[in-house]
Design a protein around this motif. Sequence first.
Motif, PDB file in Angstrom:
ATOM      1  N   LYS A  13      32.304  13.272  28.433  1.00 35.17           N
ATOM      2  CA  LYS A  13      31.475  12.417  29.126  1.00 35.17           C
ATOM      3  C   LYS A  13      31.950  10.974  29.419  1.00 35.17           C
ATOM      4  O   LYS A  13      32.479  10.445  28.426  1.00 35.17           O
ATOM      5  CB  LYS A  13      30.061  12.136  28.348  1.00 35.17           C
ATOM      6  N   TYR A  14      32.172  10.778  30.512  1.00 36.27           N
ATOM      7  CA  TYR A  14      32.894   9.571  31.064  1.00 36.27           C
ATOM      8  C   TYR A  14      31.758   8.225  31.373  1.00 36.27           C
ATOM      9  O   TYR A  14      30.548   8.561  31.464  1.00 36.27           O
ATOM     10  CB  TYR A  14      33.441   9.595  32.410  1.00 36.27           C
ATOM     11  N   ASP A  15      32.205   7.249  31.439  1.00 36.36           N
ATOM     12  CA  ASP A  15      31.432   5.856  31.682  1.00 36.36           C
ATOM     13  C   ASP A  15      31.648   5.800  33.225  1.00 36.36           C
ATOM     14  O   ASP A  15      32.759   5.283  33.471  1.00 36.36           O
ATOM     15  CB  ASP A  15      31.891   4.688  30.957  1.00 36.36           C
ATOM     16  N   THR A  17      30.827   3.559  35.211  1.00 35.92           N
ATOM     17  CA  THR A  17      30.904   2.178  35.627  1.00 35.92           C
ATOM     18  C   THR A  17      32.509   1.692  35.373  1.00 35.92           C
ATOM     19  O   THR A  17      32.900   0.745  35.965  1.00 35.92           O
ATOM     20  CB  THR A  17      30.038   1.415  34.748  1.00 35.92           C
ATOM     21  N   GLN A  18      33.246   2.297  34.821  1.00 34.51           N
ATOM     22  CA  GLN A  18      34.487   1.798  34.530  1.00 34.51           C
ATOM     23  C   GLN A  18      35.572   2.641  35.623  1.00 34.51           C
ATOM     24  O   GLN A  18      35.623   4.024  35.538  1.00 34.51           O
ATOM     25  CB  GLN A  18      35.037   2.138  33.108  1.00 34.51           C
ATOM     26  N   ASP A  70      31.370  11.882  37.534  1.00 33.14           N
ATOM     27  CA  ASP A  70      31.066  10.777  36.586  1.00 33.14           C
ATOM     28  C   ASP A  70      32.661  10.056  36.381  1.00 33.14           C
ATOM     29  O   ASP A  70      32.592   8.767  36.009  1.00 33.14           O
ATOM     30  CB  ASP A  70      30.627  10.964  35.149  1.00 33.14           C
ATOM     31  N   SER A 183      32.865   7.617  27.630  1.00 29.57           N
ATOM     32  CA  SER A 183      31.335   7.025  27.418  1.00 29.57           C
ATOM     33  C   SER A 183      31.372   6.769  25.744  1.00 29.57           C
ATOM     34  O   SER A 183      31.668   7.654  25.061  1.00 29.57           O
ATOM     35  CB  SER A 183      30.278   7.831  27.657  1.00 29.57           C
ATOM     36  N   ASN A 184      30.709   5.804  25.192  1.00 31.92           N
ATOM     37  CA  ASN A 184      30.223   5.674  23.827  1.00 31.92           C
ATOM     38  C   ASN A 184      29.404   6.791  23.591  1.00 31.92           C
ATOM     39  O   ASN A 184      29.384   6.985  22.151  1.00 31.92           O
ATOM     40  CB  ASN A 184      29.708   4.188  23.756  1.00 31.92           C
ATOM     41  N   GLU A 185      28.746   7.536  24.336  1.00 32.58           N
ATOM     42  CA  GLU A 185      27.874   8.476  23.982  1.00 32.58           C
ATOM     43  C   GLU A 185      28.509   9.768  23.891  1.00 32.58           C
ATOM     44  O   GLU A 185      27.981  10.873  23.765  1.00 32.58           O
ATOM     45  CB  GLU A 185      26.797   8.569  25.204  1.00 32.58           C
TER      46      GLU A 185
END
Length: 205
Positions: A13-15, A17-18, A70, A183-185
């Motif tokens: 899972k990627y962030d 926004t970065q 993502d 992602s932190n998730e």
Amino acid sequence: MKNVLTWRYATQKYDPTQKVSEENMQEILEAINSAPTSYGLQPFRLIHVKSPELRTQLRAASYDQSPVTDASELLVFTVNRNMDSEHINSYMKRIVEVRQVEREKLNRFEQNIAGVLGNLSSAELIAWNTKQAYIGLGFGLVMAAHLGIDSTPMEGFQKDKYDEILGLEDDHSVLVLTFGYRSNEDHTQHNKKVRKTIEQLVTIK
């Protein structure tokens, strides 16, 4: 280097926004381009898919895997469906351009390549070309880790559907590689990496 290779994992899972900087992405592309291949032939290409619309279509052909849309960057590795004299001659011309050697001195090398590849069936050639693409993929993974960039190599997608979406005819999609920042998730980032011990991996004789 050991620490960054332990740090990297197949990001699930990627962030979104970065974003990976253009400079870092160029370094990754240059690393892939520097990878060794049989005869130095590089029988693969990269499609750097930036279009959000195309990436949405590719995600549908990737069993809805979120990294396809993502992650900051997405590369599709494609291989040649055939390796005719035109492909090999183009490589010879490139050698002449880079090394400043006489074209005639490459005739035996050219004949050797043509002889080996000419004996392969279409399926065998695609398999051979794909092996070369995997070497490039490995170089991309290591360079990304060196730069502190997350990555995900992927085989789980509908290759023929990718070919259709990307408008490929002479080439065939074989690998996907995404880059970005976790992602932190993504809880899988905390899983300990499971590998053989060196003693289990290496046999000394």
